[in-house]
Motif scaffolding. Structure first.
Motif: not given
Length: 276
Positions: A114-130
């Motif tokens: 496959t060919q990849v398209q990177v849509l978003q990379v960020e360092q943030i607080e994860a949702p509570l469940d994650v």
């Protein structure tokens, strides 16, 4: 067995539901595509006439024609003027291939094909469940990476991944264009161990529909994986979304694990009605 078969026939010959979401012609496309793949029309090689499909599903001729046009666009049928709609037998999947790859080999193959398209990379607080599943402390950040994988320009996988920040230092948009996420983690010394996987379905919202090039409300396959290292520490939480018309999930369960949870488990969540 006969009663069940008759019941399925009754369902299959009933009108398509008039409900918001997926359009009628798309619903009809899905039904006919599945029947074609299962070999329903292999004997004659021809689909029922438009009038018969209109009567069977309780839809207009324009709905039938749009569904047949979609099947032709997928290369499953050929429409011959004045003769009917014929199944293209050489385009149908033959025997399903036997899965022979390990999880890592499967990831490697996906990255290669496959060919990849990177849509978003960020360092943030994860949702509570994650955050809970990754054993993150309150306020601890994680690296979030959203990628779209395509084959020949056609989207096949939308990947939404989270890794603890201390493991995601090398995870950037630039690095993800060169390597898959699992390769970046392996290069940091992570050795994968236990994997917990859940397979469900959902409908596409406007954002996913646009990314996956499908309709709003169309069905999607959803695979959630929680990956651990050899010390049972969670190292990655990933959600993969695919369309059932382009992708399927293939599993091969060894006989020695058939009586374990490795073989999977059906989990039902049904709200109990209150009794008076």
């Amino acid at each position: 067995m006969i009663k069940l078969k008759n019941a399925l026939v009754d369902v299959a010959t009933s009108s398509l539901p008039r409900s918001p979401g997926t359009s009628l012609h798309r619903q009809l496309f899905v039904v006919l595509r599945d029947e074609i793949v299962r070999g329903t029309y292999s004997a004659s090689g021809v689909l029922p006439k438009e009038e018969s499909l209109c009567e069977r599903f309780g839809v207009s001729r324009i709905t039938v024609r749009r569904a047949l046009a979609d099947l032709a666009a997928q290369g499953l049928v050929e429409r011959r003027h004045g003769l009917g709609t014929f199944v293209l037998q050489d385009r149908l999947p033959l025997m399903r291939p036997r899965p022979s790859l390990s999880l890592i080999d499967s990831l490697r193959q996906t990255a290669a094909e496959t060919q990849v398209q990177v849509l978003q990379v960020e360092q943030i607080e994860a949702p509570l469940d994650v955050a809970a599943l990754l054993h993150l402390a309150p306020g601890e950040k994680a690296v979030h990476a959203l990628r779209l994988r395509s084959m020949g320009g056609t989207p096949v996988m939308l990947s939404d991944a989270w890794v603890p920040a201390h493991l995601g230092k090398q995870v950037t948009a630039a690095s993800l264009r060169k390597q898959a996420l699992y390769e970046i983690l392996l290069a940091q010394g992570v050795k994968f161990g236990r994997v917990i996987q859940e397979i469900t379905a959902e409908v596409s919202d406007p954002i996913r529909a646009k990314l996956m090039q499908t309709e709003v409300g169309a069905p999607l396959l959803k695979i959630v994986r929680l990956m651990h290292d050899l010390d049972a520490r969670p190292v990655q939480y990933i959600t993969v979304t695919m369309t059932p018309e382009r992708s399927r999930i293939l599993m091969d369960i060894p006989g020695e694990t058939v009586n374990t949870l490795s073989a999977g488990q059906f989990v039902h969540e049904v709200a109990h009605k209150a009794t008076s």
